[in-house]
Design a protein around this motif. Structure first.
Motif, mmCIF file in Angstrom:
data_model
loop_
_atom_site.group_PDB
_atom_site.id
_atom_site.type_symbol
_atom_site.label_atom_id
_atom_site.label_comp_id
_atom_site.label_asym_id
_atom_site.label_seq_id
_atom_site.Cartn_x
_atom_site.Cartn_y
_atom_site.Cartn_z
ATOM 1 N N GLU A 220 -8.461 3.848 3.968
ATOM 2 C CA GLU A 220 -9.668 3.808 4.786
ATOM 3 C C GLU A 220 -9.773 2.453 5.494
ATOM 4 O O GLU A 220 -9.067 1.512 5.159
ATOM 5 N N ALA A 221 -10.667 2.368 6.442
ATOM 6 C CA ALA A 221 -10.841 1.143 7.231
ATOM 7 C C ALA A 221 -11.234 -0.057 6.376
ATOM 8 O O ALA A 221 -10.886 -1.201 6.691
ATOM 9 N N ASP A 222 -11.941 0.183 5.269
ATOM 10 C CA ASP A 222 -12.378 -0.919 4.403
ATOM 11 C C ASP A 222 -11.316 -1.298 3.359
ATOM 12 O O ASP A 222 -11.607 -1.996 2.396
ATOM 13 N N GLN A 223 -10.080 -0.817 3.551
ATOM 14 C CA GLN A 223 -8.958 -1.066 2.654
ATOM 15 C C GLN A 223 -9.114 -0.395 1.294
ATOM 16 O O GLN A 223 -8.452 -0.772 0.338
ATOM 17 N N SER A 224 -9.984 0.591 1.216
ATOM 18 C CA SER A 224 -10.051 1.419 0.018
ATOM 19 C C SER A 224 -9.205 2.658 0.273
ATOM 20 O O SER A 224 -8.762 2.904 1.397
ATOM 21 N N MET A 225 -8.968 3.423 -0.780
ATOM 22 C CA MET A 225 -8.111 4.590 -0.666
ATOM 23 C C MET A 225 -8.881 5.838 -1.086
ATOM 24 O O MET A 225 -9.711 5.785 -1.991
ATOM 25 N N THR A 226 -8.606 6.931 -0.414
ATOM 26 C CA THR A 226 -9.102 8.229 -0.824
ATOM 27 C C THR A 226 -7.910 9.019 -1.337
ATOM 28 O O THR A 226 -6.879 9.092 -0.660
ATOM 29 N N ILE A 227 -8.044 9.566 -2.542
ATOM 30 C CA ILE A 227 -6.957 10.314 -3.171
ATOM 31 C C ILE A 227 -7.437 11.731 -3.411
ATOM 32 O O ILE A 227 -8.469 11.948 -4.038
ATOM 33 N N ARG A 228 -6.669 12.696 -2.913
ATOM 34 C CA ARG A 228 -7.009 14.113 -3.056
ATOM 35 C C ARG A 228 -5.881 14.798 -3.828
ATOM 36 O O ARG A 228 -4.722 14.690 -3.454
ATOM 37 N N THR B 295 0.829 -1.202 0.000
ATOM 38 C CA THR B 295 0.000 0.000 0.000
ATOM 39 C C THR B 295 0.866 1.255 0.000
ATOM 40 O O THR B 295 0.554 2.232 -0.696
ATOM 41 N N LEU B 296 1.952 1.240 0.752
ATOM 42 C CA LEU B 296 2.852 2.399 0.787
ATOM 43 C C LEU B 296 3.484 2.661 -0.575
ATOM 44 O O LEU B 296 3.644 3.812 -0.983
ATOM 45 N N GLU B 297 3.844 1.593 -1.286
ATOM 46 C CA GLU B 297 4.409 1.767 -2.636
ATOM 47 C C GLU B 297 3.374 2.353 -3.586
ATOM 48 O O GLU B 297 3.693 3.250 -4.388
ATOM 49 N N ILE B 298 2.146 1.870 -3.501
ATOM 50 C CA ILE B 298 1.072 2.380 -4.356
ATOM 51 C C ILE B 298 0.824 3.863 -4.050
ATOM 52 O O ILE B 298 0.722 4.680 -4.962
ATOM 53 N N GLN B 299 0.764 4.206 -2.766
ATOM 54 C CA GLN B 299 0.570 5.606 -2.376
ATOM 55 C C GLN B 299 1.700 6.475 -2.918
ATOM 56 O O GLN B 299 1.447 7.563 -3.449
#
Length: 84
Positions: A26-34, A5-9
């Motif tokens: 997020e808690a559901d293992q989805s990501m929010t990207i701003r 996940t850190l590499e993807i971020q």
């Protein structure tokens, strides 16, 4: 190929430079990207509920980034776009 996940971020956040991009898991293992304009701080795009488990290849990440860039370009100068 499996990326952490850190590499993807890191890939996503650096791909939008010089804009400011932040990713949060997020808690559901989805990501929010701003994505924000680096000069004005204006939010250009917020992508919510991005399923991290689908970002399992360079192609998948590149496709997401292309879709996000297209949304930003299409809505430049308007209110922030929420993309999910």
């Amino acid at each position: 190929m499996f990326l952490s996940t850190l590499e993807i971020q890191n890939i996503i956040e650096h791909s939008f430079l010089p804009a400011v991009c932040t990713c949060s898991l997020e808690a559901d293992q989805s990501m929010t990207i701003r994505v924000c304009d680096c000069m004005t701080g204006k939010v250009d795009l917020v992508a919510t509920h991005v399923p991290v488990w689908t970002l399992d290849s360079p192609h998948a990440i590149a496709s997401l980034l292309a879709d996000m860039r297209q949304e930003i370009a299409a809505h430049k100068g308007q209110h922030p776009k929420f993309f999910s």
